[in-house]
Design a protein around this motif. Structure first.
Motif, mmCIF file in Angstrom:
data_model
loop_
_atom_site.group_PDB
_atom_site.id
_atom_site.type_symbol
_atom_site.label_atom_id
_atom_site.label_comp_id
_atom_site.label_asym_id
_atom_site.label_seq_id
_atom_site.Cartn_x
_atom_site.Cartn_y
_atom_site.Cartn_z
ATOM 1 N N GLY A 60 19.547 24.116 -35.629
ATOM 2 C CA GLY A 60 20.721 24.730 -36.218
ATOM 3 C C GLY A 60 21.086 26.021 -36.156
ATOM 4 O O GLY A 60 21.899 26.741 -36.506
ATOM 5 N N GLY A 61 19.901 26.732 -35.402
ATOM 6 C CA GLY A 61 20.058 28.192 -35.419
ATOM 7 C C GLY A 61 20.118 28.800 -33.955
ATOM 8 O O GLY A 61 20.303 27.813 -32.899
ATOM 9 N N ARG A 62 19.932 29.839 -33.698
ATOM 10 C CA ARG A 62 19.742 30.310 -32.321
ATOM 11 C C ARG A 62 18.736 29.757 -31.618
ATOM 12 O O ARG A 62 17.677 29.833 -32.146
ATOM 13 C CB ARG A 62 19.991 31.973 -32.188
ATOM 14 N N PRO A 63 18.831 29.839 -30.251
ATOM 15 C CA PRO A 63 17.634 29.299 -29.481
ATOM 16 C C PRO A 63 16.612 30.402 -29.624
ATOM 17 O O PRO A 63 16.767 31.807 -29.652
ATOM 18 C CB PRO A 63 18.349 29.394 -28.101
ATOM 19 N N ARG A 64 15.106 29.868 -29.567
ATOM 20 C CA ARG A 64 14.031 30.548 -29.719
ATOM 21 C C ARG A 64 13.532 30.922 -28.453
ATOM 22 O O ARG A 64 13.487 30.283 -27.418
ATOM 23 C CB ARG A 64 13.079 30.136 -30.414
ATOM 24 N N THR A 65 13.405 32.318 -28.335
ATOM 25 C CA THR A 65 12.597 33.060 -26.968
ATOM 26 C C THR A 65 11.259 32.392 -26.956
ATOM 27 O O THR A 65 10.707 32.924 -27.635
ATOM 28 C CB THR A 65 12.795 34.358 -26.790
ATOM 29 N N LEU A 66 10.852 31.871 -25.858
ATOM 30 C CA LEU A 66 9.486 31.776 -25.411
ATOM 31 C C LEU A 66 8.791 32.870 -24.795
ATOM 32 O O LEU A 66 9.387 33.718 -23.965
ATOM 33 C CB LEU A 66 9.344 30.378 -24.664
ATOM 34 N N LEU A 67 7.612 32.914 -25.086
ATOM 35 C CA LEU A 67 6.769 34.246 -24.650
ATOM 36 C C LEU A 67 5.497 33.750 -23.956
ATOM 37 O O LEU A 67 4.902 32.562 -24.456
ATOM 38 C CB LEU A 67 6.322 34.963 -25.799
ATOM 39 N N ARG A 68 5.031 34.472 -22.948
ATOM 40 C CA ARG A 68 3.842 34.228 -22.300
ATOM 41 C C ARG A 68 3.244 35.389 -21.789
ATOM 42 O O ARG A 68 3.801 36.373 -21.735
ATOM 43 C CB ARG A 68 4.205 33.140 -21.123
ATOM 44 N N VAL A 69 1.882 35.331 -21.522
ATOM 45 C CA VAL A 69 1.035 36.423 -20.996
ATOM 46 C C VAL A 69 1.623 36.614 -19.510
ATOM 47 O O VAL A 69 1.878 35.584 -18.779
ATOM 48 C CB VAL A 69 -0.367 36.099 -20.940
ATOM 49 N N ALA A 70 1.904 38.066 -19.029
ATOM 50 C CA ALA A 70 2.506 38.253 -17.818
ATOM 51 C C ALA A 70 1.182 38.138 -16.739
ATOM 52 O O ALA A 70 0.178 38.995 -16.928
ATOM 53 C CB ALA A 70 2.894 39.610 -17.813
ATOM 54 N N ARG A 71 1.124 37.216 -15.953
ATOM 55 C CA ARG A 71 0.261 37.016 -15.057
ATOM 56 C C ARG A 71 -0.092 38.043 -14.179
ATOM 57 O O ARG A 71 -1.384 38.226 -13.813
ATOM 58 C CB ARG A 71 0.307 35.481 -14.173
ATOM 59 N N ARG A 72 0.815 38.887 -13.714
ATOM 60 C CA ARG A 72 0.545 39.851 -12.596
ATOM 61 C C ARG A 72 0.402 41.234 -13.316
ATOM 62 O O ARG A 72 0.737 42.244 -12.490
ATOM 63 C CB ARG A 72 1.787 39.782 -11.606
ATOM 64 N N SER A 73 0.200 41.302 -14.674
ATOM 65 C CA SER A 73 0.082 42.616 -15.335
ATOM 66 C C SER A 73 -1.220 42.978 -15.114
ATOM 67 O O SER A 73 -1.417 44.376 -15.377
ATOM 68 C CB SER A 73 0.206 42.454 -16.710
ATOM 69 N N ALA A 74 -2.352 42.416 -14.521
ATOM 70 C CA ALA A 74 -3.568 43.020 -14.389
ATOM 71 C C ALA A 74 -4.226 41.739 -13.514
ATOM 72 O O ALA A 74 -3.792 40.853 -13.306
ATOM 73 C CB ALA A 74 -4.447 42.954 -15.710
ATOM 74 N N TYR A 75 -5.545 42.125 -13.115
ATOM 75 C CA TYR A 75 -6.183 41.485 -12.112
ATOM 76 C C TYR A 75 -7.592 41.337 -12.322
ATOM 77 O O TYR A 75 -8.292 42.372 -13.014
ATOM 78 C CB TYR A 75 -6.161 42.138 -10.701
ATOM 79 N N LEU A 76 -8.321 40.351 -11.853
ATOM 80 C CA LEU A 76 -9.933 40.390 -12.151
ATOM 81 C C LEU A 76 -10.532 39.769 -11.114
ATOM 82 O O LEU A 76 -9.775 39.059 -9.956
ATOM 83 C CB LEU A 76 -9.963 38.923 -13.269
ATOM 84 N N ILE A 77 -11.667 39.962 -10.560
ATOM 85 C CA ILE A 77 -12.612 39.647 -9.541
ATOM 86 C C ILE A 77 -13.799 38.845 -10.302
ATOM 87 O O ILE A 77 -14.377 39.205 -11.170
ATOM 88 C CB ILE A 77 -12.973 40.860 -8.801
ATOM 89 N N GLY A 78 -14.094 37.660 -9.646
ATOM 90 C CA GLY A 78 -15.201 36.915 -9.799
ATOM 91 C C GLY A 78 -16.023 36.843 -8.622
ATOM 92 O O GLY A 78 -15.689 36.575 -7.663
ATOM 93 N N VAL A 79 -17.230 36.927 -9.117
ATOM 94 C CA VAL A 79 -18.292 36.940 -7.804
ATOM 95 C C VAL A 79 -19.570 35.802 -8.054
ATOM 96 O O VAL A 79 -19.900 35.650 -9.197
ATOM 97 C CB VAL A 79 -19.149 38.368 -7.650
ATOM 98 N N ASP A 80 -19.691 35.019 -7.161
ATOM 99 C CA ASP A 80 -20.913 34.062 -7.256
ATOM 100 C C ASP A 80 -21.785 34.251 -6.360
ATOM 101 O O ASP A 80 -21.525 34.320 -5.224
ATOM 102 C CB ASP A 80 -20.259 32.483 -7.010
ATOM 103 N N VAL A 81 -23.142 34.817 -6.962
ATOM 104 C CA VAL A 81 -24.395 34.995 -6.203
ATOM 105 C C VAL A 81 -25.000 33.515 -6.009
ATOM 106 O O VAL A 81 -25.838 33.233 -6.817
ATOM 107 C CB VAL A 81 -25.066 36.248 -6.501
ATOM 108 N N GLY A 82 -24.324 32.840 -5.192
ATOM 109 C CA GLY A 82 -24.858 31.307 -4.994
ATOM 110 C C GLY A 82 -26.155 31.244 -4.276
ATOM 111 O O GLY A 82 -27.055 32.350 -3.770
ATOM 112 N N GLU A 83 -26.558 29.897 -3.824
ATOM 113 C CA GLU A 83 -27.805 29.671 -3.298
ATOM 114 C C GLU A 83 -27.744 29.916 -1.668
ATOM 115 O O GLU A 83 -28.472 30.278 -1.172
ATOM 116 C CB GLU A 83 -28.347 28.247 -3.581
#
Length: 418
Positions: free
Chosen positions: A69-92
């Motif tokens: 019965g009210g105004r539509p609710r805005t959905l929020l999410r984390v901005a994916r391209r706001s920052a970056y990460l690196i993962g390193v696997d020193v494997g066998e």
């Protein structure tokens, strides 16, 4: 007194920001109205935190939903391209490096083989440094945009040194390697970009707990089976490291007194029977031909011989070896059941997934034969869901976890090492 009050207000704001970021990251998108009861914060606090995070570029709108019965609710999410990460696997067998956005979508990857040169420290550091530069260049991402670089390594990680993380990897002949300071010196990264180093089984475990087969469990063990064998132990939702962060060396529990020699120098370890390197050695001893291929290709050849699509074409000796390996692995899992009483045991790692696709029923059967009935009846044994790159994804969660715990705030200072 005024400084103490400032710290208290700052800490409270960071805690509130962290609560909102975590909820949106793992359960979003959500509306402001949903965030309040989900985080326990007042609607006013939610409005303030959302405004701050949006101004920082960390949140974005993700459409809207109708309300009653009210105004539509805005959905929020984390901005994916706001920052970056690196993962390193020193494997066998190789060093794997992947660049992710904040949503852990892969943007670029680089791999460097290790087999021909082993674990020479200077070479491994050089390979990581070069691969990090490659993925940043390939994705056209500036190093300054990184939240951090996470590294999963074989062995025990000691963080008590003032120079940063030191690695003790007995099976790869690393004795007190100051890996963090070496990487900091070699990698062309801004000093404010932190490095996070942890055992590869633990990084894999965190990835499976956050995004894979462990999600929703409070007590779990994630088994990493590659060339070697390790485990990540989760108790009441928290990773268990022991007194000095070395808990989880499951592969070096004794399966047979005076048994087969293990890479660690002892005899009879689980790793000497269930690790990929050991399985291939045992296959060669009964006449199998691992060839000159890498371990993954050789293990695939063994499994094709032991469990082909047409069971009538199976090599009897290879099939018997696969059955024996499943029993050894099941016995090791029974130890985990009896010791830790987990609700879930997850078999992962590239070799664990390959073996599990053919032998999971036999592993479960063996675990039932060796474990206490009551705890086993309350434990599920299943395969990981994140594939062979789970260690790399898990390594990237190290800077991500730090970012979320800080409420998305940058570090106030830029030490040379963490």
């Amino acid at each position: 007194m005024r400084d103490r009050e400032k710290r208290t207000v700052r800490d409270l704001r960071r805690t509130n920001r962290s609560a909102v970021l975590r909820k949106l990251y793992f359960d979003g998108p959500l509306s402001r109205q949903e965030l309040a009861p989900a985080t326990g914060l007042s609607s006013g606090s939610i409005s303030n935190v959302v405004a701050e995070l949006t101004a920082d570029g960390l949140l974005e709108e993700a459409g809207s939903v109708d309300s009653d019965g009210g105004r539509p609710r805005t959905l929020l999410r984390v901005a994916r391209r706001s920052a970056y990460l690196i993962g390193v696997d020193v494997g066998e067998t190789r060093v794997g490096v992947e660049l992710f956005d904040l949503g852990l979508t892969e943007l670029a990857r680089a791999e460097r083989p290790l087999a021909a040169h082993g674990y020479d420290v200077d070479r491994v550091v050089g390979l990581i440094s070069d691969a990090v530069a490659d993925v940043l260049r390939d994705a056209d991402v500036a190093p300054e945009s990184l939240l951090g670089v996470g590294v999963g390594v074989p062995g025990i990680v000691d963080r008590s040194s003032p120079g940063g993380a030191v690695v003790h990897g007995q099976t790869v002949d690393w004795d007190g390697v100051p890996l963090e300071s070496l990487l900091r010196e070699a990698a062309a990264l801004p000093p404010e970009v932190p490095l996070f180093i942890d055992n590869g089984a633990k990084t894999l475990g965190q990835a499976e707990m956050w995004f894979g087969a462990g999600r929703g469990a409070r007590h779990a063990v994630i088994a990493l089976i590659g060339s070697g064998v390790g485990a990540c132990i989760i108790t009441d939702g928290v990773l268990y490291g022991g007194a000095h962060s070395s808990a989880g060396e499951w592969g070096h529990t004794t399966l047979q007194v005076r048994g087969r020699p293990c890479r660690c120098g002892a005899r009879g370890c689980l790793e000497a029977y269930a690790g990929a390197e050991a399985v291939l050695e045992r296959w060669a001893e009964i006449g199998g031909d691992p060839g000159e291929a890498d371990e993954e290709t050789a293990l695939a050849a063994f499994l094709a011989s032991a469990a082909p699509a047409d069971p009538g074409e199976a090599d009897d000796k290879a099939a018997a070896l696969l059955e024996e390996t499943a029993e050894y692995l099941g016995a090791g899992i029974a130890d985990l059941v009896n010791l830790f009483n987990p609700e879930r045991i997850i078999i992962s790692g590239w070799a664990g997934l390959m073996l599990g696709r053919h032998a999971l029923p036999a592993v479960r059967e063996a675990a039932a034969a060796y474990a206490l009935r009551h705890p086993l009846e309350r434990t599920t044994i299943e395969l990981g869901r994140l594939g062979p790159d789970a260690v790399t994804v898990g390594a990237a969660t190290l800077p991500l976890a730090d970012f979320l715990s800080r409420g998305g705030r940058g570090r106030e200072s830029a030490p040379a090492v963490r």
